[in-house]
Each structure stands twice: as structure tokens, then as C-alpha cells.
Scaffold this active site. Structure first.
Site, PDB file in Angstrom:
ATOM      1  CG  ASN A  90      13.477  19.755  -0.796  1.00 54.89           C
ATOM      2  OD1 ASN A  90      13.494  18.600  -1.209  1.00 54.89           O
ATOM      3  ND2 ASN A  90      14.475  20.594  -0.998  1.00 54.89           N
ATOM      4  CG  HIS A 107       6.307  16.481  -3.539  1.00 58.84           C
ATOM      5  ND1 HIS A 107       7.568  15.982  -3.809  1.00 58.84           N
ATOM      6  CD2 HIS A 107       5.606  16.348  -4.693  1.00 58.84           C
ATOM      7  CE1 HIS A 107       7.616  15.561  -5.061  1.00 58.84           C
ATOM      8  NE2 HIS A 107       6.440  15.773  -5.616  1.00 58.84           N
TER       9      HIS A 107
END
Length: 230
Positions: A90, A107
Site C-alpha cells: 500500500n 510500491h
């Protein structure tokens, strides 16, 4: 004094969904009504950087309106008994806001941008601040600090090292189809207990304890199971 067992937790969109953050990629290939490859790919950024900046400005505004949920809080509470490391797919900061002290973002992070001419140089974006292709910070043009599709995942190797060191490994709220993150399970040592929390779990190897539940309910069950085992 004995050291705490190392609990490594891999989290995905499902842990933030109950806070009101929409999942990254819907079944129809849209994210907030945009084609995913337009707003989350390296090609998309090259084609239309203004759209990318605008899209992530919107995501930051959304993030200001949500709060960590009980699943995030339970993870922080587990630090009382375990050496907890969170590896998250997330880009929100809900783990940090809940109090988790060791969080690795695979990410990227919504609350940061990075220099176009130096990928190691990042800047924290204060709430309410928006960026455009013309934005300069300390003289640097910037982009969202997000790992786009078509780009390498630079934090994956540190994540695999954590997975290999785990005394307990937990997967929460992920479909186990997004690679390389889904591959972390393969780095866990044989014999280490593994738990998988998801309302619609994907097939997993034999020996994995599956908790078929949403993150808040599943994390409560996990805490109970760990209290019995450790």
C-alpha cells in the site's frame, strides 16, 4: 532477557479497504474511473505527466479523510510481544499513523515525491500541498514516489531478507497475484508458521493457516492464535 520473535507481516489493499481506501485495481481495469495504465505506469507518466500529478494529488486528498482501522491498530499492539516488521504494497501511511514502527513500502508512498534526476532523493509532501510537472523542490523537478507498472521494485530485495528472517509470517488483505510481492511467501524458511488473512483467499501451499475474513476480523483472530502459540 529473551528476544521477541520476529513477526513479518505482508499487507495489501484489503487492510486499508475498511478505512475507506478503494483497492488499487478493480476487476474492470479501472482505478478511480481511470484506466490503470494511464495513471500507474511508466508509459503513462511519459505520455501525460500532468494527469499523473493530478491523480496522485487526488489520492493524497483522499488519504487526509481516512483513518487507520482496527487491523492497523492490532498490528501496532503486537509490537508489545513481537518484533514486528510490516512489508506493505500500500502507498498510504495508515500503518505509520497507527503506530507501527518498522514499515517497508514496496510500491512507494503517497506522502512523498522524488526527484526526477535522482531516484534516491525523496521529499515529504505536507497535507494540502499539490504538485505539477512544473513543481521544483530544492531545484529538482519531481514525480510521485510511486513504483509504476513497468518499473523495478527496488525494495523487494530488503523485503525478501525480512521474509527469510521471520519466525512468523503473515499475509493480510492481498490476492497473492501481484508480483513480485506475491513471491515473498517463497522466501519464508521451512517450518515457520504462516497465516493468510483474506475474505477471498487464493490457493496457498499446504501448511498455511488460512483465516477467511476481512482484515479487522482476521487480525483479531490472528492475535488470539498467536497468544495461544507464543
Amino acid at each position: 532477557m529473551t528476544s521477541k520473535p520476529k513477526l513479518v507481516v505482508s499487507t495489501g489493499a484489503g487492510i486499508s479497504a475498511e478505512s475507506g481506501i478503494k483497492t488499487f485495481r478493480d476487476a474492470d481495469g479501472l482505478w478511480e474511473n481511470y484506466p490503470v495504465m494511464d495513471v500507474a505506469s511508466a508509459d503513462g507518466f511519459r505520455r501525460n505527466p500532468a494527469l499523473i500529478h493530478s491523480f496522485y494529488n487526488q489520492r493524497r486528498r483522499q488519504l487526509a479523510d481516512v483513518r487507520p482501522n482496527r487491523a492497523h491498530e492490532i498490528l501496532r499492539e503486537l509490537e508489545e510481544r513481537f518484533d514486528v516488521y510490516v512489508i506493505t504494497q500500500n502507498v498510504d501511511d495508515l500503518h505509520e499513523r497507527a503506530g507501527s514502527s518498522k514499515v517497508l513500502h514496496l510500491h512507494g508512498e503517497l506522502a512523498k515525491v522524488r526527484a526526477l534526476d535522482d531516484p534516491d532523493l525523496t521529499f515529504k509532501i505536507e497535507p494540502g500541498v499539490e504538485t505539477t510537472p512544473e513543481t521544483r523542490i530544492d531545484g529538482h523537478a519531481v514525480r510521485p514516489h510511486i513504483v509504476f507498472f513497468q518499473e523495478a521494485v527496488p525494495m523487494f530485495e530488503p523485503a525478501t531478507e525480512l521474509a527469510a528472517q521471520a519466525d512468523v509470517f503473515v499475509i493480510v488483505g492481498t490476492s497473492l497475484v501481484v508480483y513480485p510481492a506475491a513471491g515473498l511467501l517463497h522466501y519464508v524458511r521451512r517450518g515457520v508458521p504462516v497465516y493468510y488473512i483474506d475474505p477471498n483467499p487464493s490457493p496457498v501451499p499446504e501448511g498455511v493457516t488460512v483465516i477467511r475474513a476481512k482484515a479487522t476480523e482476521g487480525m483479531a483472530e490472528l492475535a488470539r492464535l498467536l497468544a495461544e502459540r507464543f
